[in-house]
Design a protein around this motif. Structure first.
Motif, PDB file in Angstrom:
ATOM      1  N   ARG A 167      -5.132   5.295  -6.953  1.00 42.15           N
ATOM      2  CA  ARG A 167      -4.928   4.159  -5.340  1.00 42.15           C
ATOM      3  C   ARG A 167      -6.113   3.417  -5.663  1.00 42.15           C
ATOM      4  O   ARG A 167      -7.530   3.173  -6.510  1.00 42.15           O
ATOM      5  N   ASP A 187      -8.432   1.304  -2.686  1.00 43.98           N
ATOM      6  CA  ASP A 187      -8.576   2.109  -1.001  1.00 43.98           C
ATOM      7  C   ASP A 187      -9.168   0.022  -0.921  1.00 43.98           C
ATOM      8  O   ASP A 187     -10.135  -0.777  -1.571  1.00 43.98           O
ATOM      9  N   ARG A 204       9.143   0.344   6.362  1.00 46.25           N
ATOM     10  CA  ARG A 204       7.819   1.099   7.105  1.00 46.25           C
ATOM     11  C   ARG A 204       7.753   2.024   7.910  1.00 46.25           C
ATOM     12  O   ARG A 204       9.324   2.984   8.287  1.00 46.25           O
ATOM     13  N   LEU A 205       7.298   2.926   7.999  1.00 46.88           N
ATOM     14  CA  LEU A 205       7.286   4.519   8.027  1.00 46.88           C
ATOM     15  C   LEU A 205       7.536   4.516   9.548  1.00 46.88           C
ATOM     16  O   LEU A 205       6.335   3.840  10.281  1.00 46.88           O
ATOM     17  N   ASP A 264       5.733   5.955  11.998  1.00 49.46           N
ATOM     18  CA  ASP A 264       4.371   6.326  12.799  1.00 49.46           C
ATOM     19  C   ASP A 264       4.563   5.470  12.991  1.00 49.46           C
ATOM     20  O   ASP A 264       2.431   4.597  13.176  1.00 49.46           O
ATOM     21  N   ARG A 312       1.825   3.173  11.039  1.00 51.90           N
ATOM     22  CA  ARG A 312       1.037   2.907  10.484  1.00 51.90           C
ATOM     23  C   ARG A 312       0.771   3.012   8.530  1.00 51.90           C
ATOM     24  O   ARG A 312      -0.607   2.985   7.915  1.00 51.90           O
ATOM     25  N   GLY A 313       2.315   3.047   8.106  1.00 49.93           N
ATOM     26  CA  GLY A 313       1.950   2.740   6.806  1.00 49.93           C
ATOM     27  C   GLY A 313       3.730   2.119   6.434  1.00 49.93           C
ATOM     28  O   GLY A 313       4.462   2.056   7.112  1.00 49.93           O
ATOM     29  N   THR A 339       2.610   4.094  -1.485  1.00 47.67           N
ATOM     30  CA  THR A 339       2.356   3.814   0.052  1.00 47.67           C
ATOM     31  C   THR A 339       1.118   2.801   0.640  1.00 47.67           C
ATOM     32  O   THR A 339       0.196   2.952   0.391  1.00 47.67           O
ATOM     33  N   GLU A 379      -0.979   2.381   3.640  1.00 46.30           N
ATOM     34  CA  GLU A 379      -1.519   3.160   4.414  1.00 46.30           C
ATOM     35  C   GLU A 379      -2.468   2.273   5.620  1.00 46.30           C
ATOM     36  O   GLU A 379      -3.629   2.127   4.855  1.00 46.30           O
ATOM     37  N   ALA A 391      -4.532   3.758   8.734  1.00 51.68           N
ATOM     38  CA  ALA A 391      -4.360   5.062   9.386  1.00 51.68           C
ATOM     39  C   ALA A 391      -4.884   4.718  10.854  1.00 51.68           C
ATOM     40  O   ALA A 391      -4.602   5.381  12.041  1.00 51.68           O
ATOM     41  N   TRP A 440      -7.607   0.476   4.851  1.00 55.80           N
ATOM     42  CA  TRP A 440      -6.139   0.364   4.283  1.00 55.80           C
ATOM     43  C   TRP A 440      -5.700   0.822   3.277  1.00 55.80           C
ATOM     44  O   TRP A 440      -7.363   0.695   2.430  1.00 55.80           O
ATOM     45  N   SER A 441      -4.516   1.417   1.833  1.00 55.47           N
ATOM     46  CA  SER A 441      -4.874   1.440   1.037  1.00 55.47           C
ATOM     47  C   SER A 441      -3.799   1.732   0.362  1.00 55.47           C
ATOM     48  O   SER A 441      -2.596   1.488   1.376  1.00 55.47           O
TER      49      SER A 441
END
Length: 584
Positions: free
Chosen positions: A462, A464, A498-499, A501, A503-504, A516, A518, A520, A558-559
């Motif tokens: 990960r 961030d 793109r997802l 929502d 947002r990701g 992924t 993200e 949020a 973001w991450s």
């Protein structure tokens, strides 16, 4: 234009004008006579050429087909030196004579005769050499090539051609010494000094010239090679360009039973670890400050001389870069101020940009610089929007010389304004490595300070990040100019979706890893961009973009997260439970 860029331009103009006056004042007959390399009647050694040779290209050259810089020119029985070059890059490659190594690799009577014929043709055309052929960097490359490939050209030749070859080489060395008076600072200046050092070592009766050339090269290496091994221009490609000549130079000193200067040995020892610092898992260099496609053949040759073979250092404070290794995940960050204006012709406005890779797959990159047709892309490649960082009001964090007449006078478009203070703090925390950085490149233009925080988990699963724009005291923070964009340029081999929502983004890597992205609290867009540093030229790619307003939303979090379903994550879980691997 603010006062700082104006002062920067004025300093560059004064320096360039002073060098021009000095060069013209030294062009009298007495000064020119002193530039002769001394009495010499023979070559006593030929330096080794580390550049990769391809014997199959000798057949193309023999057939009159010269392929350089993506362009092909066929002679059709005419002299190649009389034909109109299709580009400056092609002409520089032709007149640099590096292609002689391909003829030497073939090592046949035909290729040797072909090499002598082409060099003889060039000796007859020397007086018609154009501006590109007289460029100091091209002249330096030509002198080194003619020295290192002398065994090919002079084998089985007669005394008349030998003396003619020496006279032509001597004229080139004289021109190179004269060019030193007004050569562009940075890599070109070092290349000229390296070539002059080669010339003094390879020609007979040059003891005095060896001392002078060695002293000048030592002084320049101490000035240009930073204590951590980076080059003063902050361009990673400078390391490759210089080491490929410095390593054989060290061998040439040894072959002459002359102790190499300590400055040369120290520079090489400092530069070698930097080669590993900039490398991603796929072997390519990170794309900062003018770096093009990585010449993998040259890099492999250079790494064979690296005796340390250790883990790259985490921080290069003098060069202004940070590196975070976590498992198979790698993050490299540009955390430095722009280089000095006199060596910034290739520098980019990419402060606080970063690159991310996982194993042998690059994920987040910068656009880089193409290897050919650079002028067509230079403006975009150097801009902040071509980097994975924050751009305020679609404006670069650095200012460049823009007027055409000024660029011609200064031999390029140096940086004349940009971040003056870049801070970075690195610390080990419970969950991983925390890097906090900031720069003031937008202080004068928009009255804001860009701050970027990166947190990389110890296992690399990960990454961030948080980007924030905060107003500075006394700055002009206007609502009409408060828009900004956070960009993440993706490698062309990464498939992005793109997802739902918005947002990701789901990222699928060539090795089937899934990551992924993200954000949020913010809407995420996927937009087209261009990857310039590909081996096959510019390629279409994708960038993740988050657009915001620094007054309404000064922070963006973001991450990047590796999916638990990725092959690497599955392998790690099985290893922890001591389970056998399953074939994919």
């Amino acid at each position: 234009m603010s006062a700082a860029p104006r002062r920067g331009i004025s300093t560059l103009i004064v320096g360039r004008f002073a060098r021009t006056v000095m060069a013209r004042a030294s062009s009298g007959s007495v000064a020119v006579t002193r530039l002769w390399p001394g009495r010499t009647d023979r070559l006593i050694i030929a330096p080794h050429d580390l550049r990769t040779a391809d014997a199959t290209r000798a057949a193309e050259i023999y057939a009159g087909r010269f392929v350089f810089a993506g362009k092909i020119v066929t002679c059709h029985g005419r002299s190649i030196f009389d034909l109109e070059p299709p580009s400056d890059d092609w002409e520089a490659a032709l007149l640099g004579f590096g292609w002689l190594r391909h003829l030497r690799a073939a090592d046949t009577a035909i290729t040797r005769a072909n090499a002598r014929s082409l060099v003889d043709d060039w000796l007859s055309n020397m007086s018609r050499t154009g501006p590109v052929g007289r460029r100091p960097d091209v002249l330096a490359r030509r002198v080194i090539s003619l020295l290192s490939q002398a065994p090919l050209v002079l084998s089985d030749t007669d005394g008349k051609f030998y003396r003619r070859y020496l006279r032509g080489l001597t004229r080139e060395i004289r021109a190179l010494r004269y060019a030193l008076l007004d050569v562009q600072d940075g890599v070109p200046r070092l290349q000229v000094l390296i070539a002059l050092c080669y010339a003094s070592l390879c020609l007979a009766n040059q003891a005095r010239q060896i001392r002078g050339a060695t002293k000048k090269l030592s002084d320049e290496l101490q000035r240009q090679i930073l204590p951590d091994g980076g080059h003063i221009s902050r361009n990673p490609s400078a390391l490759i360009e210089l080491l490929i000549d410095l390593l054989p130079l060290r061998q040439t000193f040894a072959a002459r039973n002359i102790a190499p200067p300590p400055a040369l040995l120290n520079a090489i020892d400092r530069m070698m670890p930097m080669l590993r610092f900039f490398r991603h898992g796929d072997g390519n260099f990170a794309l900062f400050n003018g770096m093009s496609a990585t010449p993998s053949d040259l890099l492999a040759t250079l790494l064979a001389y690296d005796d340390s073979q250790g883990t790259p250092l985490a921080s290069m404070p003098h060069s202004g870069y940070q590196r975070i290794d976590a498992g198979t995940t790698l993050v490299i960050v540009d955390a430095g101020t722009p280089p000095p204006a006199n060596v910034s012709q290739e520098a980019h406005a990419g402060c606080l940009s970063f690159e991310l890779s996982s194993g042998s797959c690059r994920i987040v990159i910068n656009s880089g610089m193409p290897t050919t047709n650079r002028e067509s892309w230079r403006g975009f490649a150097r801009s902040t929007v071509a980097h994975s960082t924050v751009t305020c009001h679609d404006t670069s964090s650095c200012s460049f010389v823009e007027r055409s007449a000024m660029k011609r006078f200064l031999h390029g478009a140096p940086v004349v304004g940009g971040p003056r203070q870049v801070e970075n703090r690195r610390e080990e925390v419970a969950g991983g490595v925390l890097l906090t950085t900031s720069h003031d490149g937008y202080r004068d233009k928009f009255g804001v300070l860009h701050r970027r925080v990166l947190m990389v988990k110890h296992d690399g699963s990960r990454v961030d990040g948080e980007d924030s724009l905060s107003p500075v005291q006394g700055g002009r923070h206007r609502a009409a100019q408060a828009d900004y964009a956070v960009r993440f340029h993706l490698h062309p081999l990464v498939k992005a979706s793109r997802l739902h929502d918005a947002r990701g983004v789901m990222l699928v890597l060539p090795n089937r890893e899934v990551w992924t992205f993200e954000a949020a609290d913010d809407k995420v867009d996927l937009e087209e961009t261009v990857f310039l540093a590909g081996n096959d030229g510019p390629r279409r790619s994708t960038q993740i973009v988050i657009r915001q307003n620094s007054i309404e939303a000064p922070n963006v979090r973001w991450s990047f997260v590796r999916s638990n379903a990725s092959p690497q994550a599955t392998s790690a879980r099985r290893a922890a439970r001591h389970e056998p691997e399953l074939p994919l």
